[in-house]
Motif scaffolding. Sequence first.
Motif, mmCIF file in Angstrom:
data_model
loop_
_atom_site.group_PDB
_atom_site.id
_atom_site.type_symbol
_atom_site.label_atom_id
_atom_site.label_comp_id
_atom_site.label_asym_id
_atom_site.label_seq_id
_atom_site.Cartn_x
_atom_site.Cartn_y
_atom_site.Cartn_z
ATOM 1 N N GLY A 176 0.829 -1.195 0.000
ATOM 2 C CA GLY A 176 0.000 0.000 0.000
ATOM 3 C C GLY A 176 0.863 1.245 0.000
ATOM 4 O O GLY A 176 2.064 1.179 0.236
ATOM 5 N N PRO A 217 -3.828 8.106 -4.565
ATOM 6 C CA PRO A 217 -2.729 7.959 -5.529
ATOM 7 C C PRO A 217 -2.745 9.102 -6.528
ATOM 8 O O PRO A 217 -3.803 9.594 -6.893
ATOM 9 N N SER A 266 -3.003 -8.324 -1.997
ATOM 10 C CA SER A 266 -3.879 -7.153 -2.062
ATOM 11 C C SER A 266 -3.051 -5.884 -2.161
ATOM 12 O O SER A 266 -1.869 -5.863 -1.828
ATOM 13 N N VAL A 267 -3.714 -4.829 -2.624
ATOM 14 C CA VAL A 267 -3.069 -3.525 -2.757
ATOM 15 C C VAL A 267 -4.033 -2.451 -2.269
ATOM 16 O O VAL A 267 -5.241 -2.559 -2.482
ATOM 17 N N SER A 268 -3.493 -1.460 -1.582
ATOM 18 C CA SER A 268 -4.270 -0.297 -1.149
ATOM 19 C C SER A 268 -3.545 0.954 -1.617
ATOM 20 O O SER A 268 -2.341 1.081 -1.406
ATOM 21 N N ALA A 269 -4.269 1.844 -2.242
ATOM 22 C CA ALA A 269 -3.694 3.104 -2.700
ATOM 23 C C ALA A 269 -4.526 4.239 -2.125
ATOM 24 O O ALA A 269 -5.705 4.367 -2.435
ATOM 25 N N GLY A 292 1.109 5.562 -3.329
ATOM 26 C CA GLY A 292 -0.094 4.851 -3.744
ATOM 27 C C GLY A 292 -0.014 4.440 -5.204
ATOM 28 O O GLY A 292 -0.365 3.326 -5.579
ATOM 29 N N HIS A 293 0.484 5.361 -6.015
ATOM 30 C CA HIS A 293 0.701 5.055 -7.431
ATOM 31 C C HIS A 293 1.697 3.914 -7.556
ATOM 32 O O HIS A 293 1.484 2.950 -8.291
ATOM 33 N N LEU A 325 0.384 -4.608 -9.670
ATOM 34 C CA LEU A 325 -0.056 -5.040 -10.993
ATOM 35 C C LEU A 325 1.063 -5.721 -11.773
ATOM 36 O O LEU A 325 0.816 -6.648 -12.548
ATOM 37 N N LEU A 353 0.225 0.527 -6.603
ATOM 38 C CA LEU A 353 -0.601 -0.022 -7.688
ATOM 39 C C LEU A 353 0.268 -0.634 -8.780
ATOM 40 O O LEU A 353 0.020 -1.755 -9.237
#
Length: 121
Positions: A64, A92, A86-89, A70-71, A78, A74
């Motif tokens: 995250g 971003p 999991s991912v949290s932004a 945040g960018h 990806l 991601l």
Amino acid sequence: MPGTTLSVLTDYGRTLALAGGERGYWMDHAASGPRYGAYISHDLVSTIDHDYRTLASREARAIGGMSMGGHGALVCALRNPDRFRSVSAFAPIVAPPNQYLLDRVIDDYTSICGSPLEGPR
């Protein structure tokens, strides 16, 4: 990695690694620039798994970040779906609110990634 800081917190059976650094969007830069994405996704993950009591698997790992981080989170998630479940932004930087910030983001991003028309270097 030069220009970065790392804080690691462990409590209640969880490990949280907080990386800090320069304006790099936490992704690999074009040409011979810094490799922040590889550092976060591979070097840092491997170091944390080695040095701390973790469940060293995708199912137990998240990433995250906030703003540029945040960018970067991601992009890292990806590009490395085998590393993060999991991912949290949080906020971003994907749509700057005014032309000045947009120009700055485009300049920064182009210096890191190369021209969108040319593709990665």
